[in-house]
Design a protein around this motif. Structure first.
Motif, short mmCIF file in Angstrom:
data_model
loop_
_atom_site.label_atom_id
_atom_site.label_comp_id
_atom_site.label_asym_id
_atom_site.label_seq_id
_atom_site.Cartn_x
_atom_site.Cartn_y
_atom_site.Cartn_z
N VAL A 268 145.93 -10.77 -20.39
CA VAL A 268 147.19 -11.35 -19.91
C VAL A 268 147.33 -11.14 -18.41
CG1 VAL A 268 149.70 -11.20 -20.07
CG2 VAL A 268 148.31 -11.12 -22.15
N SER A 269 147.03 -9.93 -17.94
CA SER A 269 147.18 -9.66 -16.50
C SER A 269 146.20 -10.49 -15.69
CB SER A 269 147.04 -8.17 -16.21
OG SER A 269 145.74 -7.71 -16.48
N MET A 270 144.95 -10.63 -16.16
CA MET A 270 143.99 -11.44 -15.42
C MET A 270 144.44 -12.90 -15.35
SD MET A 270 139.94 -12.23 -16.06
CE MET A 270 140.26 -13.24 -17.49
N ALA A 271 144.93 -13.44 -16.45
CA ALA A 271 145.37 -14.84 -16.47
C ALA A 271 146.58 -15.05 -15.56
CB ALA A 271 145.68 -15.27 -17.90
N LEU A 272 147.53 -14.11 -15.58
CA LEU A 272 148.72 -14.24 -14.74
C LEU A 272 148.37 -14.15 -13.26
CD1 LEU A 272 151.34 -12.13 -16.73
CD2 LEU A 272 151.29 -14.62 -16.43
N VAL A 273 147.52 -13.19 -12.89
CA VAL A 273 147.14 -13.05 -11.48
C VAL A 273 146.30 -14.25 -11.04
CG1 VAL A 273 145.85 -11.64 -9.84
CG2 VAL A 273 147.37 -10.55 -11.48
N LEU A 274 145.44 -14.75 -11.90
CA LEU A 274 144.66 -15.94 -11.56
C LEU A 274 145.59 -17.13 -11.31
CD1 LEU A 274 141.95 -17.38 -11.19
CD2 LEU A 274 141.93 -17.78 -13.66
N ALA A 275 146.55 -17.32 -12.20
CA ALA A 275 147.50 -18.43 -12.02
C ALA A 275 148.32 -18.24 -10.75
CB ALA A 275 148.41 -18.53 -13.24
N GLY A 276 148.77 -17.03 -10.49
CA GLY A 276 149.55 -16.77 -9.28
C GLY A 276 148.73 -16.96 -8.02
N THR A 277 147.49 -16.52 -8.03
CA THR A 277 146.62 -16.67 -6.86
C THR A 277 146.34 -18.14 -6.60
OG1 THR A 277 145.59 -14.53 -7.33
CG2 THR A 277 144.41 -16.01 -5.85
N ARG A 278 146.05 -18.87 -7.66
CA ARG A 278 145.78 -20.30 -7.50
C ARG A 278 147.01 -21.03 -6.98
NH1 ARG A 278 142.35 -23.29 -11.60
NH2 ARG A 278 144.02 -24.64 -11.05
N THR A 279 148.19 -20.65 -7.47
CA THR A 279 149.43 -21.28 -7.01
C THR A 279 149.68 -20.95 -5.55
OG1 THR A 279 150.35 -21.19 -9.23
CG2 THR A 279 151.91 -21.46 -7.42
N ALA A 280 149.50 -19.68 -5.18
CA ALA A 280 149.75 -19.26 -3.80
C ALA A 280 148.79 -19.94 -2.83
CB ALA A 280 149.62 -17.75 -3.68
N LEU A 281 147.56 -20.14 -3.26
CA LEU A 281 146.57 -20.78 -2.39
C LEU A 281 146.62 -22.30 -2.45
CD1 LEU A 281 143.46 -18.53 -3.11
CD2 LEU A 281 144.95 -18.49 -1.10
N GLY A 282 147.30 -22.84 -3.45
CA GLY A 282 147.33 -24.29 -3.63
C GLY A 282 146.00 -24.86 -4.07
N VAL A 283 145.25 -24.07 -4.84
CA VAL A 283 143.93 -24.47 -5.31
C VAL A 283 144.06 -25.14 -6.67
CG1 VAL A 283 141.64 -23.64 -5.95
CG2 VAL A 283 142.87 -22.56 -4.08
N ALA A 284 143.35 -26.24 -6.88
CA ALA A 284 143.41 -26.94 -8.15
C ALA A 284 142.07 -26.97 -8.87
CB ALA A 284 143.90 -28.37 -7.93
N GLY A 285 141.14 -26.11 -8.47
CA GLY A 285 139.81 -26.10 -9.08
C GLY A 285 139.83 -25.59 -10.51
N PRO A 286 138.67 -25.64 -11.16
CA PRO A 286 138.60 -25.20 -12.56
C PRO A 286 138.83 -23.69 -12.71
CG PRO A 286 136.42 -25.61 -11.69
CD PRO A 286 137.39 -26.05 -10.64
N THR A 287 139.51 -23.33 -13.74
CA THR A 287 139.77 -21.91 -14.00
C THR A 287 138.75 -21.33 -14.97
OG1 THR A 287 141.27 -22.47 -15.80
CG2 THR A 287 142.24 -22.15 -13.63
N TYR A 288 138.00 -22.15 -15.64
CA TYR A 288 137.05 -21.66 -16.63
C TYR A 288 135.96 -20.79 -16.01
CZ TYR A 288 139.20 -25.11 -19.68
OH TYR A 288 140.10 -25.84 -20.41
N ASP A 289 135.64 -21.02 -14.73
CA ASP A 289 134.62 -20.21 -14.08
C ASP A 289 135.04 -18.75 -13.97
OD1 ASP A 289 133.13 -22.48 -13.81
OD2 ASP A 289 133.27 -22.61 -11.63
N VAL A 290 136.33 -18.49 -13.95
CA VAL A 290 136.83 -17.12 -13.90
C VAL A 290 137.24 -16.65 -15.29
CG1 VAL A 290 138.62 -15.61 -12.96
CG2 VAL A 290 137.61 -17.37 -11.51
N LEU A 291 137.92 -17.48 -16.05
CA LEU A 291 138.47 -17.05 -17.34
C LEU A 291 137.40 -16.73 -18.38
CD1 LEU A 291 141.63 -19.28 -17.87
CD2 LEU A 291 141.52 -16.85 -17.33
#
Length: 181
Positions: free
Chosen positions: A77-100
């Motif tokens: 849960v923490s990894m998914a939340l921080v990933l979503a927050g980081t992507r939102t803060a950076l304005g990145v729309a790339g795939p998340t599967y490479d990290v998840l």
């Protein structure tokens, strides 16, 4: 048999990732189906860890098993939340599967190490496992994204800090819930 193949490929992928080999991506199924497979194995591993930790005590009830599984799922849960927050803060729309997907397999190993060894050995191994998790998340973020060093380090540190904070909050809430009124 698919479970063993997925776990074997994930282990190979992590070895390649840590060596800096670009072929690590080919060891993971970075898609919705790959994430679903990783999550199913994750739930199974979490269930097994809860049962193994409870072997020395009374047989846990359904609520205790589910509560244990919830607590052990907090790293994901923490990894998914921080990933979503980081992507939102950076304005990145790339795939998340490479990290998840690789991250989910990493967290399976983390839960086994932290959940089983911490219950057997105790305190210091928990902190060492958090440090190792932070380093591995940093390496994953560097390999899987185009984030620079600072953002990758921030992602790793925030993920571990959120994990620790959520567990401390659950501990405090369980103390309040268990106290006489």
């Amino acid at each position: 048999m698919k479970i063993w193949a997925a776990l074997s490929n994930a282990a190979k992928g992590w070895v390649l990732l840590l060596r800096g080999d670009a072929g690590w991506r080919g060891q993971f199924t970075r898609s919705a189906a790959g994430l679903a497979t990783a999550l199913a194995i994750f739930v199974f591993i979490v269930f097994l860890v809860v049962i193994v930790v409870a072997i020395g005590s009374d047989i846990p009830g359904l609520f205790a098993i589910l509560a244990g599984m919830f607590a052990l799922s907090l790293p994901l849960v923490s990894m998914a939340l921080v990933l979503a927050g980081t992507r939102t803060a950076l304005g990145v729309a790339g795939p998340t599967y490479d990290v998840l997907v690789p991250g989910t397999y990493l967290l399976m190993g983390f839960i086994i190490v932290e959940g089983l060894l911490a219950s057997l050995i105790g305190g210091p191994i928990v902190m060492v496992s958090w440090l190792a998790l932070g380093y591995l998340l940093y390496r994953l973020a560097r390999a899987a994204t185009d984030w620079h060093t600072g953002i990758s380090a921030g992602f790793a540190v925030l993920t571990v800090l959120l994990l620790v904070a959520m567990r401390q909050a659950l501990y405090m809430l369980s103390s309040i819930a268990g106290s006489p009124t």
